[in-house]
Motif scaffolding. Structure first.
Motif, PDB file in Angstrom:
ATOM      1  N   ILE A  74       0.847  -1.188   0.000  1.00 12.09           N
ATOM      2  CA  ILE A  74       0.000   0.000   0.000  1.00 12.09           C
ATOM      3  C   ILE A  74       0.887   1.244   0.000  1.00 12.09           C
ATOM      4  CG2 ILE A  74      -1.789   1.273   1.244  1.00 12.09           C
ATOM      5  CD1 ILE A  74      -2.473  -1.467   2.601  1.00 12.09           C
ATOM      6  N   THR A  75       0.710   2.097  -0.998  1.00 12.17           N
ATOM      7  CA  THR A  75       1.450   3.352  -1.032  1.00 12.17           C
ATOM      8  C   THR A  75       0.532   4.489  -0.602  1.00 12.17           C
ATOM      9  OG1 THR A  75       0.918   3.902  -3.343  1.00 12.17           O
ATOM     10  CG2 THR A  75       2.860   2.508  -2.952  1.00 12.17           C
ATOM     11  N   VAL A  76       1.136   5.489   0.023  1.00 11.60           N
ATOM     12  CA  VAL A  76       0.395   6.662   0.499  1.00 11.60           C
ATOM     13  C   VAL A  76       1.197   7.901   0.132  1.00 11.60           C
ATOM     14  CG1 VAL A  76      -0.780   7.731   2.457  1.00 11.60           C
ATOM     15  CG2 VAL A  76      -0.347   5.256   2.466  1.00 11.60           C
ATOM     16  N   ASN A  77       0.594   8.758  -0.665  1.00  7.04           N
ATOM     17  CA  ASN A  77       1.273   9.969  -1.127  1.00  7.04           C
ATOM     18  C   ASN A  77       0.324  11.157  -1.059  1.00  7.04           C
ATOM     19  OD1 ASN A  77       4.028   9.067  -2.314  1.00  7.04           O
ATOM     20  ND2 ASN A  77       2.572   7.595  -3.181  1.00  7.04           N
ATOM     21  N   ALA A  78       0.897  12.332  -1.190  1.00 10.57           N
ATOM     22  CA  ALA A  78       0.108  13.561  -1.237  1.00 10.57           C
ATOM     23  C   ALA A  78       0.415  14.321  -2.520  1.00 10.57           C
ATOM     24  CB  ALA A  78       0.396  14.440  -0.023  1.00 10.57           C
ATOM     25  N   VAL A  79      -0.569  15.029  -2.998  1.00 12.28           N
ATOM     26  CA  VAL A  79      -0.400  15.963  -4.108  1.00 12.28           C
ATOM     27  C   VAL A  79      -0.738  17.346  -3.571  1.00 12.28           C
ATOM     28  CG1 VAL A  79      -1.247  16.670  -6.371  1.00 12.28           C
ATOM     29  CG2 VAL A  79      -0.931  14.251  -5.850  1.00 12.28           C
ATOM     30  N   ALA A  80       0.144  18.308  -3.814  1.00 13.41           N
ATOM     31  CA  ALA A  80      -0.010  19.647  -3.244  1.00 13.41           C
ATOM     32  C   ALA A  80      -0.201  20.681  -4.354  1.00 13.41           C
ATOM     33  CB  ALA A  80       1.196  19.995  -2.389  1.00 13.41           C
ATOM     34  N   PRO A  81      -1.453  20.941  -4.731  1.00 11.82           N
ATOM     35  CA  PRO A  81      -1.682  21.952  -5.760  1.00 11.82           C
ATOM     36  C   PRO A  81      -1.383  23.355  -5.254  1.00 11.82           C
ATOM     37  CG  PRO A  81      -3.579  20.478  -5.525  1.00 11.82           C
ATOM     38  CD  PRO A  81      -2.689  20.270  -4.333  1.00 11.82           C
ATOM     39  N   GLY A  82      -0.976  24.195  -6.188  1.00 11.79           N
ATOM     40  CA  GLY A  82      -0.937  25.626  -5.946  1.00 11.79           C
ATOM     41  C   GLY A  82      -2.257  26.219  -6.398  1.00 11.79           C
ATOM     42  N   PRO A  83      -2.262  27.443  -6.889  1.00  7.85           N
ATOM     43  CA  PRO A  83      -3.519  28.063  -7.327  1.00  7.85           C
ATOM     44  C   PRO A  83      -4.071  27.357  -8.573  1.00  7.85           C
ATOM     45  CG  PRO A  83      -1.811  29.719  -6.925  1.00  7.85           C
ATOM     46  CD  PRO A  83      -1.131  28.394  -6.942  1.00  7.85           C
ATOM     47  N   ILE A  84      -5.221  26.732  -8.414  1.00 14.89           N
ATOM     48  CA  ILE A  84      -5.872  26.000  -9.496  1.00 14.89           C
ATOM     49  C   ILE A  84      -7.182  26.703  -9.844  1.00 14.89           C
ATOM     50  CG2 ILE A  84      -6.776  23.761 -10.249  1.00 14.89           C
ATOM     51  CD1 ILE A  84      -3.767  23.724  -9.661  1.00 14.89           C
ATOM     52  N   ASP A  85      -7.514  26.725 -11.118  1.00 15.72           N
ATOM     53  CA  ASP A  85      -8.695  27.445 -11.600  1.00 15.72           C
ATOM     54  C   ASP A  85      -9.961  26.665 -11.253  1.00 15.72           C
ATOM     55  OD1 ASP A  85     -10.408  29.171 -12.796  1.00 15.72           O
ATOM     56  OD2 ASP A  85      -9.649  28.917 -14.839  1.00 15.72           O
ATOM     57  N   THR A  86     -10.466  26.877 -10.050  1.00 19.70           N
ATOM     58  CA  THR A  86     -11.691  26.227  -9.569  1.00 19.70           C
ATOM     59  C   THR A  86     -12.606  27.280  -8.964  1.00 19.70           C
ATOM     60  OG1 THR A  86     -10.814  25.832  -7.360  1.00 19.70           O
ATOM     61  CG2 THR A  86     -10.410  24.115  -9.014  1.00 19.70           C
ATOM     62  N   GLU A  87     -13.767  26.828  -8.532  1.00 19.70           N
ATOM     63  CA  GLU A  87     -14.716  27.726  -7.869  1.00 19.70           C
ATOM     64  C   GLU A  87     -14.105  28.367  -6.631  1.00 19.70           C
ATOM     65  OE1 GLU A  87     -18.791  26.892  -5.430  1.00 19.70           O
ATOM     66  OE2 GLU A  87     -18.694  26.031  -7.440  1.00 19.70           O
ATOM     67  N   MET A  88     -13.325  27.581  -5.886  1.00 17.00           N
ATOM     68  CA  MET A  88     -12.702  28.085  -4.654  1.00 17.00           C
ATOM     69  C   MET A  88     -11.653  29.161  -4.942  1.00 17.00           C
ATOM     70  SD  MET A  88     -10.757  25.785  -1.750  1.00 17.00           S
ATOM     71  CE  MET A  88      -9.739  26.559  -0.497  1.00 17.00           C
ATOM     72  N   ALA A  89     -11.172  29.223  -6.180  1.00 16.77           N
ATOM     73  CA  ALA A  89     -10.063  30.119  -6.505  1.00 16.77           C
ATOM     74  C   ALA A  89     -10.506  31.533  -6.863  1.00 16.77           C
ATOM     75  CB  ALA A  89      -9.251  29.537  -7.662  1.00 16.77           C
ATOM     76  N   ALA A  90     -11.782  31.850  -6.752  1.00 19.55           N
ATOM     77  CA  ALA A  90     -12.252  33.181  -7.128  1.00 19.55           C
ATOM     78  C   ALA A  90     -11.478  34.306  -6.428  1.00 19.55           C
ATOM     79  CB  ALA A  90     -13.747  33.303  -6.862  1.00 19.55           C
ATOM     80  N   PRO A  91     -11.229  34.203  -5.109  1.00 16.34           N
ATOM     81  CA  PRO A  91     -10.445  35.271  -4.467  1.00 16.34           C
ATOM     82  C   PRO A  91      -9.014  35.366  -4.999  1.00 16.34           C
ATOM     83  CG  PRO A  91     -11.666  34.013  -2.832  1.00 16.34           C
ATOM     84  CD  PRO A  91     -11.755  33.245  -4.116  1.00 16.34           C
ATOM     85  N   LEU A  92      -8.472  34.233  -5.454  1.00 20.00           N
ATOM     86  CA  LEU A  92      -7.116  34.258  -6.008  1.00 20.00           C
ATOM     87  C   LEU A  92      -7.091  35.008  -7.330  1.00 20.00           C
ATOM     88  CD1 LEU A  92      -6.052  30.559  -5.298  1.00 20.00           C
ATOM     89  CD2 LEU A  92      -5.773  32.575  -3.841  1.00 20.00           C
ATOM     90  N   LYS A  93      -8.140  34.835  -8.115  1.00 18.04           N
ATOM     91  CA  LYS A  93      -8.234  35.580  -9.369  1.00 18.04           C
ATOM     92  C   LYS A  93      -8.338  37.073  -9.093  1.00 18.04           C
ATOM     93  CE  LYS A  93     -10.461  31.967 -12.147  1.00 18.04           C
ATOM     94  NZ  LYS A  93     -11.672  31.597 -12.914  1.00 18.04           N
ATOM     95  N   VAL A 115       2.227  20.608  -7.396  1.00 21.53           N
ATOM     96  CA  VAL A 115       1.669  20.944  -8.724  1.00 21.53           C
ATOM     97  C   VAL A 115       1.237  22.398  -8.617  1.00 21.53           C
ATOM     98  CG1 VAL A 115       0.045  20.278 -10.527  1.00 21.53           C
ATOM     99  CG2 VAL A 115       0.806  18.572  -8.880  1.00 21.53           C
ATOM    100  N   ASN A 116       2.225  23.307  -8.748  1.00 21.06           N
ATOM    101  CA  ASN A 116       1.941  24.680  -8.328  1.00 21.06           C
ATOM    102  C   ASN A 116       2.430  25.767  -9.278  1.00 21.06           C
ATOM    103  OD1 ASN A 116       4.731  25.006  -7.795  1.00 21.06           O
ATOM    104  ND2 ASN A 116       4.509  24.284  -5.689  1.00 21.06           N
ATOM    105  N   GLY A 117       2.834  25.416 -10.478  1.00 23.61           N
ATOM    106  CA  GLY A 117       3.240  26.445 -11.443  1.00 23.61           C
ATOM    107  C   GLY A 117       4.470  27.216 -11.041  1.00 23.61           C
ATOM    108  N   GLY A 118       5.274  26.639 -10.137  1.00 24.63           N
ATOM    109  CA  GLY A 118       6.480  27.309  -9.680  1.00 24.63           C
ATOM    110  C   GLY A 118       6.245  28.248  -8.512  1.00 24.63           C
TER     111      GLY A 118
END
Length: 248
Positions: free
Chosen positions: A183-202, A241-244
């Motif tokens: 069993i493997t366990v990993n995490a993915v750490a997005p940066g600013p992604i274009d989603t509904e939650m990202a409206a304040p970031l835009k 996964v954060n665009g730098g």
């Protein structure tokens, strides 16, 4: 198929918070690789049904299953329903989350507790619930959604920072204890992604401060999740996964 596009036929995946945004993209991506997918939702049943319809229209198998994954009884019931309808869960993606934008002067105890319950406790509850089946088969893939905020200042608030840093600690702890059982366990750490939650970031024009000059796409996060699921030698890692936005 290659490890970058794994063969997930005869595998069952559960994606929490799978009705929209990143979760939706991950559910569709796993289904495209052959997995039968349980799309978890808490409130947006119509959105979850649309994800199921899209998967089925492409020839895949999927169900929508309602549960508040921050509540133990709900998780137990959800896993039972998934097992009855699709089979033992082989792949768990702990994607359900929330993040109200609050500064330290407006953050309440209730909001802090709720954020940790939804973002962190839910991953613990769901992981514990699927482990018996994974251990019996000696195969499992668990992917937890972290954030660039786990290791940086972030823009949402300290409650969000804490919850996502906890996700990464949870990931490493489980990975160290489960690797010899397949069993493997990993995490993915997005940066600013274009989603509904990202409206304040835009509104804050965050994209202009990223080296790539744009927000990320949900499919770019899903692609990394699929890569991890296909690789049995990667465990205990956090993949940015954060665009730098940061270099770690």
């Amino acid at each position: 198929m290659s490890a970058l596009s794994p063969d997930l036929n005869n595998r069952v995946a559960l994606v929490t918070g799978g009705s929209r945004g990143i979760g939706r993209a991950i559910a569709i991506s796993l289904a495209s690789a052959g997995a039968a997918v349980a799309v978890n939702y808490r409130q947006r049943g119509d959105d979850a049904s649309q994800v199921v319809d899209e998967i089925e229209s492409a020839g895949g198998r999927a169900i929508a299953v309602r549960a508040d994954v921050s509540v133990g009884d709900d998780v137990t019931r959800m896993i039972g329903e998934v097992e009855d309808r699709l089979g033992i869960v082989d792949i768990l993606v702990n994607n359900a989350g929330m993040g109200a934008f609050l500064d330290i002067d407006n953050l309440t105890e209730a909001e802090f507790d709720r954020t940790l319950a939804v973002n962190l406790k839910s991953a613990f509850l769901c992981t514990q619930a699927v482990l018996p089946g994974m251990r019996a088969r000696r195969w499992g893939r668990i992917v937890n959604l972290s954030s660039v905020a786990a290791r940086g200042a972030g823009l949402v608030g300290v409650h969000y920072n804490a919850s996502k840093a906890g996700i990464e600690g949870l990931t490493r702890g489980y990975a160290a204890r489960l690797g010899r059982e397949g069993i493997t366990v990993n995490a993915v750490a997005p940066g600013p992604i274009d989603t509904e939650m990202a409206a304040p970031l835009k509104a804050a024009n965050v994209a202009e401060r990223l080296p790539v000059g744009r927000l990320g796409d949900v499919d770019e996060v899903a692609q990394v999740v699929l890569m991890i699921v296909g690789n049995g030698f990667v465990t205990g890692q956090t993949i940015p996964v954060n665009g730098g936005a940061s270099f770690i």
